[in-house]
Design an enzyme around this catalytic site. Structure first.
Site: not given
Length: 108
Positions: A33-34
């Site tokens: 997600d990052e």
């Protein structure tokens, strides 16, 4: 006398991001997600992103193969109900691996 208004703005700051890929990177939903956010900032704000491939082959990241791919396959199984999300992660890994980076396997 100093002015109370300032020309300083956080948007004028430039940040470099050092992203380290390791074998277990693909097993982390949080890391993936990052990665999506980092690539979004890179495109939208022109941020410099330097990739470090730490004991993992960039082509394994790009193609989700080898030990890196095995970790990603396990994550895909955990998120089989969220195929769109998994596809975004896979695409982001491919995109990131295609950018210039530092491969630790080339240095001793």
């Amino acid at each position: 006398m100093a002015s109370s208004s300032s020309s300083f703005s956080p948007s004028k700051l430039s940040y470099d991001v050092f992203l380290s890929f390791r074998e277990n990177y693909a097993s982390s939903r949080w890391c993936l997600d990052e990665l999506l956010k980092i690539l979004e900032c890179m495109k939208a704000m022109g941020r410099l992103v330097v990739h470090i491939f730490y004991h993992v082959n960039p082509s394994d990241v790009r193609n989700q193969t080898g030990n890196f791919g095995e970790a990603f396959a396990k994550l895909k199984e955990r998120f089989k109900e969220s195929i769109d999300r998994v596809e975004r992660w896979s695409s982001a890994l491919r995109e990131a691996a295609n950018l210039s980076g530092w491969d630790s396997n080339n240095y001793r």
